[in-house]
Design a protein around this motif. Sequence first.
Motif, PDB file in Angstrom:
ATOM      1  N   ASP A   1       0.804  -1.221   0.000  1.00 35.49           N
ATOM      2  CA  ASP A   1       0.000   0.000   0.000  1.00 35.49           C
ATOM      3  C   ASP A   1       0.841   1.277   0.000  1.00 35.49           C
ATOM      4  O   ASP A   1       0.524   2.218  -0.734  1.00 35.49           O
ATOM      5  CB  ASP A   1      -0.995  -0.014   1.160  1.00 35.49           C
TER       6      ASP A   1
ATOM      7  N   LEU B   1       2.001   1.977  -3.524  1.00 33.61           N
ATOM      8  CA  LEU B   1       0.935   2.508  -4.373  1.00 33.61           C
ATOM      9  C   LEU B   1       0.620   3.953  -3.988  1.00 33.61           C
ATOM     10  O   LEU B   1       0.377   4.793  -4.868  1.00 33.61           O
ATOM     11  CB  LEU B   1      -0.308   1.629  -4.258  1.00 33.61           C
ATOM     12  N   ALA B   2       0.637   4.248  -2.706  1.00 34.46           N
ATOM     13  CA  ALA B   2       0.382   5.619  -2.263  1.00 34.46           C
ATOM     14  C   ALA B   2       1.413   6.576  -2.857  1.00 34.46           C
ATOM     15  O   ALA B   2       1.088   7.709  -3.236  1.00 34.46           O
ATOM     16  CB  ALA B   2       0.397   5.696  -0.738  1.00 34.46           C
TER      17      ALA B   2
ATOM     18  N   GLU C   1       0.503   7.571  -6.252  1.00 33.75           N
ATOM     19  CA  GLU C   1      -0.695   8.414  -6.322  1.00 33.75           C
ATOM     20  C   GLU C   1      -0.443   9.850  -5.872  1.00 33.75           C
ATOM     21  O   GLU C   1      -1.262  10.730  -6.131  1.00 33.75           O
ATOM     22  CB  GLU C   1      -1.787   7.772  -5.457  1.00 33.75           C
TER      23      GLU C   1
ATOM     24  N   ARG D   1      -7.847  13.022  -9.072  1.00 31.05           N
ATOM     25  CA  ARG D   1      -8.813  11.939  -9.279  1.00 31.05           C
ATOM     26  C   ARG D   1      -9.598  12.213 -10.547  1.00 31.05           C
ATOM     27  O   ARG D   1      -9.950  13.356 -10.803  1.00 31.05           O
ATOM     28  CB  ARG D   1      -9.754  11.828  -8.084  1.00 31.05           C
TER      29      ARG D   1
ATOM     30  N   ARG E   1      -7.077  -4.357  -5.370  1.00 31.00           N
ATOM     31  CA  ARG E   1      -6.454  -3.334  -4.518  1.00 31.00           C
ATOM     32  C   ARG E   1      -6.309  -2.018  -5.279  1.00 31.00           C
ATOM     33  O   ARG E   1      -6.633  -0.944  -4.761  1.00 31.00           O
ATOM     34  CB  ARG E   1      -5.088  -3.827  -4.048  1.00 31.00           C
TER      35      ARG E   1
ATOM     36  N   ARG F   1      -9.795  -0.381  -5.770  1.00 30.43           N
ATOM     37  CA  ARG F   1     -10.295   0.233  -4.532  1.00 30.43           C
ATOM     38  C   ARG F   1      -9.625   1.578  -4.266  1.00 30.43           C
ATOM     39  O   ARG F   1     -10.222   2.468  -3.657  1.00 30.43           O
ATOM     40  CB  ARG F   1     -10.060  -0.700  -3.334  1.00 30.43           C
ATOM     41  N   ARG F   2      -8.398   1.706  -4.724  1.00 30.63           N
ATOM     42  CA  ARG F   2      -7.662   2.948  -4.493  1.00 30.63           C
ATOM     43  C   ARG F   2      -8.015   4.022  -5.521  1.00 30.63           C
ATOM     44  O   ARG F   2      -7.553   5.152  -5.413  1.00 30.63           O
ATOM     45  CB  ARG F   2      -6.160   2.672  -4.508  1.00 30.63           C
TER      46      ARG F   2
ATOM     47  N   TRP G   1      -7.920   3.523  -9.189  1.00 24.77           N
ATOM     48  CA  TRP G   1      -7.395   3.322 -10.527  1.00 24.77           C
ATOM     49  C   TRP G   1      -8.436   2.628 -11.403  1.00 24.77           C
ATOM     50  O   TRP G   1      -9.219   1.812 -10.915  1.00 24.77           O
ATOM     51  CB  TRP G   1      -6.132   2.450 -10.495  1.00 24.77           C
TER      52      TRP G   1
END
Length: 198
Positions: free
Chosen positions: A27, A30-31, A34, A39, A57, A60-61, A63
Amino acid sequence: MKGYSLAYRLGFTPWEHHGRVTRAHVDPLLAREETGRSRPLGRALDLGCGRGQHSARLARRGWEVVGVDVVPRAVDDARRRRISGATFVVGDVTDLAPSELGTFDLFLDVGCFQGLNPEQRLAEGRGVSALANPGATLLMLAFGATPIRSVIGGVSRAEIEGALDGWEMLSVDAADTTGLGWPLTRTSPRWYRLRLAA
């Protein structure tokens, strides 16, 4: 590739267990991707997606995710999960078609590239480059080029860079081996982060 088809038929998929136990370590990676993005985040391609564990995953974030895998059974299982924001296609990572998949801002390869032979790695690299939007990033988890790589796969940094001409290596970080078990704890796994050069 045949070995993976057999593994899914037998229900022997230890890589899925590892994915579950290391979620807390993935996570933050991935953060980092981002950070600074507005968005919606963009499009992500999950290479060798299996049953969509990492695709879910990513979706949900925020993408828009496409998962691609050569094993039809795995893709069927991923589709049955009906993951909002993710679609799945049966396809070969060594033969990625821009006309069918579109372009992407993020690529995720968790253990796929490392199992390919040198020619296949070059083919994946060409395909990823053809699908990459300007400034796209690639996150890759791969075992190192250890003495047991002939059994379980593995690549060196030089082999990754050689297959991804035009990509800049931004970082190489040791990956957590929690839940891997012996002998996989001896594989020196690394997270590689690359960006398509301008």
